[in-house]
Write an enzyme that holds these catalytic residues in place. Structure first.
Site, PDB file in Angstrom:
ATOM      1  N   ASP A   1     -12.210   6.385  -2.144  1.00 57.38           N
ATOM      2  CA  ASP A   1     -11.256   7.525  -1.202  1.00 57.38           C
ATOM      3  C   ASP A   1     -11.022   8.327   0.391  1.00 57.38           C
ATOM      4  OD1 ASP A   1     -10.814   8.629  -4.073  1.00 57.38           O
ATOM      5  OD2 ASP A   1     -12.214   9.261  -4.087  1.00 57.38           O
TER       6      ASP A   1
ATOM      7  N   ASP B   1      -5.928  12.108   1.234  1.00 59.36           N
ATOM      8  CA  ASP B   1      -6.887  11.063  -0.215  1.00 59.36           C
ATOM      9  C   ASP B   1      -6.387  12.470  -1.660  1.00 59.36           C
ATOM     10  OD1 ASP B   1      -6.887   8.799  -2.054  1.00 59.36           O
ATOM     11  OD2 ASP B   1      -8.745   9.935  -2.430  1.00 59.36           O
TER      12      ASP B   1
ATOM     13  N   GLU C   1      -0.409  11.671   0.339  1.00 61.08           N
ATOM     14  CA  GLU C   1       0.776  10.568   0.446  1.00 61.08           C
ATOM     15  C   GLU C   1       1.668  11.505  -0.593  1.00 61.08           C
ATOM     16  OE1 GLU C   1      -1.021   6.482  -1.665  1.00 61.08           O
ATOM     17  OE2 GLU C   1      -2.471   8.078  -1.995  1.00 61.08           O
TER      18      GLU C   1
END
Ligand code: ZN
Length: 430
Positions: free
Chosen positions: A359, A174, A277
């Site tokens: 997170d 993350d 991501e």
């Protein structure tokens, strides 16, 4: 495998002067070609790069725009590789706004140990020897503040380019604002500390410079926006300020790059699959409050490095698109929770009551995506062994270094509550 090695060079004063002129030329030719491109497109023609190149070659030694005050074509002094032409046209390059640099074709220079021999300037000292072995396909000279660099592009045979992994873990990462990266193992990696101090200084220096600019504008009697093409009277003080700012920006870029390199190398070396991501960086940059932090962590650069290092280590990269609700899904029970404010660092799942660190939870969800993508891929005959044991020899791991984008439909909710990450894996683009 194409790899580039960027080496700091130590040009003499005369060489620096040539580089600056060559970079200026490259920018000017680029802008000429772009203006011509736009003009042709506007008048209904279909511009093409070859025709533009020919047109430019016809005028470059004769058109008044390209002659100096004595009527001599100044382009003759610049090697023609620096007269580079765009194949398509993104945007104008402005002096001081876009990076200074120019390109060299592979047959126009050669390396001799710790030096490079370039056209027009001769021998330039390199701070280190070229690290990659293979066919050199080209190079570009560029500047960052007061330093010049030679980036050499090498087509390295795969068997030489491959690196052995030290682990076969599957990790979700993350990328964050408070912590630069949070791993699904729970580890939080902070951004480089010298950056914070440097950023404070950056703010001070840019404020100083803008005050100087303000003063210069007031002195020149300019109110409001500066009209395009206006030149403020030169000032030593302002130049000095701009240089100090550029030096600091270059230093920050170095610190950041170094951090990103270490992180991405580690991720690719220790994992057979890494999921991050695939944020819509452009969209996020529009959000002013977030933007600086994002630039700090260098999301974009991080993903770029991940991609090419993954190819070297045979690591599988999984990119979750921006609709994937990694921070809203409970990694324990799969319940999709409501919208979280960006400031909320911890939350409790409405489904199972689990306490989550925002997170870490997001990283675990990403890890799950990576596991899924890996399983889908290795369900084929050559099992995961091919990926895991792929050594630095032979044809290498089957498909190692692949990037799998994972798409998630925006707003889709199937009510089942279980495993919201019912994703589908779509076409792989290397
Ligand atoms: Zn839950």
């Amino acid at each position: 495998m194409l790899l580039a090695h960027r080496i700091r060079i130590d040009p003499t004063a005369a060489q620096r002067d040539y580089f600056a002129r060559a970079a200026g030329t490259a920018r000017r030719v680029w802008n000429w070609a772009l203006a011509e491109w736009n003009r042709q497109a506007a008048s209904g023609q279909r511009p093409n790069a070859m025709a533009l190149k020919k047109a430019f070659n016809r005028i470059k030694y004769s058109d008044p725009d390209w002659l100096d005050s004595d009527g001599n074509p100044w382009l003759r002094a610049i090697h023609r590789d620096a007269h580079g032409q765009p194949a398509h046209a993104p945007r104008f390059k402005k002096k001081g706004r876009s990076p200074d640099g120019f390109y060299l074709a592979n047959d126009k220079f050669r390396l001799e140990g710790r030096s490079a021999v370039l056209p027009k300037v001769g021998r330039v000292a390199l701070r280190e020897a070229l690290r990659w072995h293979g066919k050199i396909t080209g190079a570009s000279v560029s500047r960052e503040a007061a330093h010049w660099y030679l980036a050499i592009q090498v087509d390295m045979p795969d068997y030489l380019a491959r690196r052995r992994r030290t682990g076969d873990a599957v990790t979700g990462v993350d990328l964050g604002v408070t912590n630069a990266a949070t791993l699904s193992s729970g580890e939080k990696i902070a951004g480089p500390r010298p950056l914070k101090a440097a950023l404070r200084r950056l703010r001070i220096r840019s404020r100083r410079l803008s005050r100087k600019l303000e003063a210069a504008r007031a002195a020149a009697g300019i109110i409001g926006r500066i009209v395009k093409g206006t030149r403020l009277p030169a000032s030593k003080n302002r130049t000095k300020g701009a240089l100090a700012l550029a030096r600091l920006q270059a230093r920050i870029a170095r610190v950041r790059r170094d951090f990103t390199h270490k992180l991405t190398t580690r991720l690719c070396r220790e994992n057979q699959a890494v999921a991050v991501e695939d944020l819509n960086v452009r969209g996020m940059l529009a959000n002013a409050r977030l933007s600086r932090a994002i630039i700090d962590v260098g999301f974009y650069e991080l993903r770029r490095q991940l991609r090419y290092k993954a190819a070297r280590y045979g690591t599988h990269i999984v990119l979750a698109d921006r609709w994937y609700p990694s921070s809203k899904l409970c990694s324990g029970c799969g319940t999709r929770n409501g919208v979280l404010a960006l400031g909320e660092r911890a939350w409790t799942c409405a489904g199972c009551g689990a306490q989550h660190d925002r997170d870490v939870n997001a990283a675990i969800n990403l890890q799950r995506l990576a596991t899924g993508a890996l399983a889908a891929r290795t369900a084929l005959p050559e099992a995961s062994q091919a990926v895991t044991r792929g050594a630095a020899a032979g044809p290498g791991p089957a498909g190692g270094g692949e990037v799998t984008p994972v798409r998630h439909e925006h707003g889709q909710q199937d009510g089942s509550g279980q495993e919201e990450n019912a994703v589908h894996i779509c076409t792989r683009n290397r």
